[in-house]
Design an enzyme around this catalytic site. Structure first.
Site, PDB file in Angstrom:
ATOM      1  N   TYR A  24       0.801  -1.228   0.000  1.00 51.59           N
ATOM      2  CA  TYR A  24       0.000   0.000   0.000  1.00 51.59           C
ATOM      3  C   TYR A  24       0.830   1.271   0.000  1.00 51.59           C
ATOM      4  CZ  TYR A  24      -3.783  -3.209   0.960  1.00 51.59           C
ATOM      5  OH  TYR A  24      -4.688  -4.232   0.864  1.00 51.59           O
ATOM      6  N   HIS A 101      -8.600   1.885  -6.184  1.00 50.19           N
ATOM      7  CA  HIS A 101      -7.899   0.935  -5.318  1.00 50.19           C
ATOM      8  C   HIS A 101      -6.404   1.227  -5.436  1.00 50.19           C
ATOM      9  CE1 HIS A 101     -11.553  -1.307  -4.674  1.00 50.19           C
ATOM     10  NE2 HIS A 101     -11.769  -1.250  -5.974  1.00 50.19           N
TER      11      HIS A 101
HETATM   12  O1  LIG Z   1      -6.137  -1.653  -2.966  1.00 53.52           O
HETATM   13  C1  LIG Z   1      -6.991  -1.014  -2.297  1.00 53.52           C
HETATM   14  O2  LIG Z   1      -7.003   0.215  -2.164  1.00 53.52           O
HETATM   15  C2  LIG Z   1      -8.074  -1.777  -1.520  1.00 53.52           C
HETATM   16  O3  LIG Z   1      -9.335  -1.155  -1.768  1.00 53.52           O
HETATM   17  C3  LIG Z   1      -7.740  -1.644  -0.092  1.00 53.52           C
HETATM   18  C4  LIG Z   1      -7.826  -2.662   0.786  1.00 53.52           C
HETATM   19  C5  LIG Z   1      -7.285  -2.472   2.146  1.00 53.52           C
HETATM   20  C6  LIG Z   1      -7.206  -1.216   2.699  1.00 53.52           C
HETATM   21  C7  LIG Z   1      -6.659  -1.038   3.938  1.00 53.52           C
HETATM   22  C8  LIG Z   1      -6.158  -2.122   4.663  1.00 53.52           C
HETATM   23  C9  LIG Z   1      -6.254  -3.332   4.080  1.00 53.52           C
HETATM   24  S1  LIG Z   1      -5.698  -4.783   4.835  1.00 53.52           S
HETATM   25  C10 LIG Z   1      -4.459  -4.229   5.876  1.00 53.52           C
HETATM   26  C11 LIG Z   1      -4.642  -4.406   7.234  1.00 53.52           C
HETATM   27  C12 LIG Z   1      -3.614  -4.034   8.067  1.00 53.52           C
HETATM   28  C13 LIG Z   1      -2.458  -3.456   7.567  1.00 53.52           C
HETATM   29  C14 LIG Z   1      -2.316  -3.269   6.204  1.00 53.52           C
HETATM   30  C15 LIG Z   1      -3.310  -3.650   5.350  1.00 53.52           C
HETATM   31  C16 LIG Z   1      -6.821  -3.548   2.853  1.00 53.52           C
HETATM   32  C17 LIG Z   1      -8.354  -4.003   0.402  1.00 53.52           C
HETATM   33  O4  LIG Z   1      -9.273  -4.504   1.404  1.00 53.52           O
HETATM   34  C18 LIG Z   1      -9.015  -4.004  -0.953  1.00 53.52           C
HETATM   35  O5  LIG Z   1      -9.176  -5.356  -1.388  1.00 53.52           O
HETATM   36  C19 LIG Z   1      -8.166  -3.221  -1.935  1.00 53.52           C
END
Ligand SMILES: O=C(O)[C@]1(O)C=C(c2cccc(Sc3ccccc3)c2)[C@@H](O)[C@H](O)C1
Length: 151
Positions: A24, A101
């Protein structure tokens, strides 16, 4: 074209930039919103941003936008893959929206490949990292016009 945009970030996006930076990135949600506000100012548009981990709160805010907001930019997070209610709310208010996303959901786990929103979105942007928000706001400001105002 759109003069007012509502930027919605859904569940877990408050964690953006703090965990899994390889997926991310390291830009925080606060930074994303700050950049979006600067971009909106340069485009002479009003931008409001919300983030919530609660589906109903997001849906209530979408309802409130009816007749007031010209376009929505939304990253629903995991609600993308689960929420018929969110789909129905967006369709119900008749506000054009862009789905964003940060990651390429089609390159991830199979359960992330389906979105309950994409077939109704004006555009879907995924895999561009947080630049996806910039592209979505630019597109919304220049190409989306409000549908009929609320009766
Ligand atoms: O890629 C994206 O922006 C998305 O919408 C974003 C998501 C997302 C956003 C924030 C956190 C997480 S999971 C996570 C949890 C803890 C730490 C890091 C990530 C997923 C996913 O659930 C989606 O499938 C994809």
């Amino acid at each position: 074209m759109a003069k007012s945009i509502l930027l919605i970030n859904g569940v877990n996006l408050n964690l953006l930039g703090t965990r899994e930076p390889h997926l991310y990135g390291s830009t925080t949600l606060l930074q994303v919103v700050e950049r979006a506000q600067q971009q909106a100012k340069s485009l002479s548009i009003q931008l409001e941003a919300i983030q919530s981990n609660h589906e109903g709160i997001i849906i209530d805010r979408i309802h409130e936008a009816r007749g007031k907001i010209d376009a929505i930019v939304i990253n629903p997070g995991a609600f993308t893959h689960t929420s018929v209610a969110l789909r129905d709310a967006l369709l119900g208010v008749e506000i054009p929206f862009v789905e964003v996303h940060v990651t390429n959901i089609h390159k991830r786990e199979p359960f992330r490949h389906h979105s309950y929103l994409s077939d109704k979105a004006e555009a879907v942007i995924c895999g561009l990292g947080v630049y996806g928000y910039t592209a979505a706001i630019e597109y919304a400001a220049k190409h989306l016009k409000p549908k009929s105002k609320a009766q």
